[in-house]
Enzyme design. Sequence first.
Site, PDB file in Angstrom:
ATOM      1  CG  ASN A 136      34.197  40.442  56.803  1.00  0.00           C
ATOM      2  OD1 ASN A 136      34.150  39.682  57.744  1.00  0.00           O
ATOM      3  ND2 ASN A 136      34.579  41.694  56.943  1.00  0.00           N
ATOM      4  CG  HIS A 181      39.266  35.580  57.245  1.00  0.00           C
ATOM      5  ND1 HIS A 181      39.894  34.415  56.845  1.00  0.00           N
ATOM      6  CD2 HIS A 181      37.939  35.297  57.243  1.00  0.00           C
ATOM      7  CE1 HIS A 181      38.997  33.473  56.648  1.00  0.00           C
ATOM      8  NE2 HIS A 181      37.791  33.977  56.859  1.00  0.00           N
ATOM      9  N   GLY A 234      42.664  33.677  56.081  1.00  0.00           N
ATOM     10  CA  GLY A 234      42.328  32.390  55.457  1.00  0.00           C
ATOM     11  C   GLY A 234      42.113  32.559  53.959  1.00  0.00           C
ATOM     12  CG  HIS A 235      38.777  34.812  52.482  1.00  0.00           C
ATOM     13  ND1 HIS A 235      38.298  35.484  53.579  1.00  0.00           N
ATOM     14  CD2 HIS A 235      37.757  34.026  52.062  1.00  0.00           C
ATOM     15  CE1 HIS A 235      37.054  35.142  53.811  1.00  0.00           C
ATOM     16  NE2 HIS A 235      36.704  34.245  52.917  1.00  0.00           N
ATOM     17  CD  GLN A 250      31.588  25.973  50.367  1.00  0.00           C
ATOM     18  OE1 GLN A 250      30.554  26.569  50.604  1.00  0.00           O
ATOM     19  NE2 GLN A 250      32.768  26.582  50.398  1.00  0.00           N
ATOM     20  CB  SER A 305      34.856  32.096  60.427  1.00  0.00           C
ATOM     21  OG  SER A 305      33.528  32.449  60.067  1.00  0.00           O
ATOM     22  NE  ARG A 308      27.488  33.402  58.977  1.00  0.00           N
ATOM     23  CZ  ARG A 308      27.389  32.728  57.814  1.00  0.00           C
ATOM     24  NH1 ARG A 308      28.241  31.767  57.538  1.00  0.00           N
ATOM     25  NH2 ARG A 308      26.432  33.025  56.948  1.00  0.00           N
TER      26      ARG A 308
END
Length: 283
Positions: free
Chosen positions: A28, A30, A32-33, A153, A185, A187
């Site tokens: 999923n 976006h 950012g990735h 993380q 995110s 989410r």
Amino acid sequence: MLIARTVAELRQHLSPFKKPAFVPTMGNLHEGHLSLMRMAKQLGDISVASIFVNRLQFLPGEDFASYPRTFDSDCDKLRSVGCDLLFAPDEAELYPQVQSFKLLPDPALADILEGQFRPGFFTGVCTVVLKLFHCVFAHSGGVAVFGQKDFQQLLILRRMMTQLAMPVDIVTGATTRAPDGLALSSRNGYLSADERAEAVQLSMALNQLAQSVRAAGGSGSFDVAAAETAAMSGLRDRGWQPDYITLRRQSDLSPVTAIGTDPLVVLGAARLGKTRLIDNLEV
Ligand code: PAF
């Protein structure tokens, strides 16, 4: 872009390379990735992404089943930034047996903040990251790129690399934000239109806390606990359910009682309707 569905295919594709640069994801994708992927392109001799929704890092009752799976559009996005190789195993490939061997991260780092509200979450993350690293870096060391948005993380995975002597450099990509400041995110897609308009308030609350910490400087008169409580109440008054908003040391996430010279970070997690959002800002 080559797509490897099995560990054997992945290792075969990677065997000629000396320095893979790897971005693990749960899909999923976006912006950012994609920004992490663009960094990876510069860092290694082959850029690799993975898409795997890792059951081990979801608690019972969390959104494992409904987590958005958007494989075809993820592939288009990865191709658009020049990703060379995608590892996309199914569960039977990555967890052919029940994954009963797990990696237990340092409780001092992993049982606080996210780990307090999502017990076992970092065990799931560390276990899958260790396994993915064994798959990707089987022939060499290399580089892995993670987003700063998951600050805790990142800290835990860095400690894992050091303590397990893994030959992987962890590189950090800055949090990518929407124009209003909301951290991107996967989410965020759960938010209704009204919630989406409200969602920026989490980063605003963190910003406000960070600014008051900066303004206090080393004056010694700053009441950290009162400022954290005020930030949480502010969100609660707007209909949020905050889990935590807190000022911590960047080095080990330990609580801060007086502002000194240590680099600090403000971290927050809060639920808006059914969606739980996290964010952080370095101070
Ligand atoms: O940050 C994530 O998306 C996940 O925790 C990760 C690192 C891909 C492990 O499943």
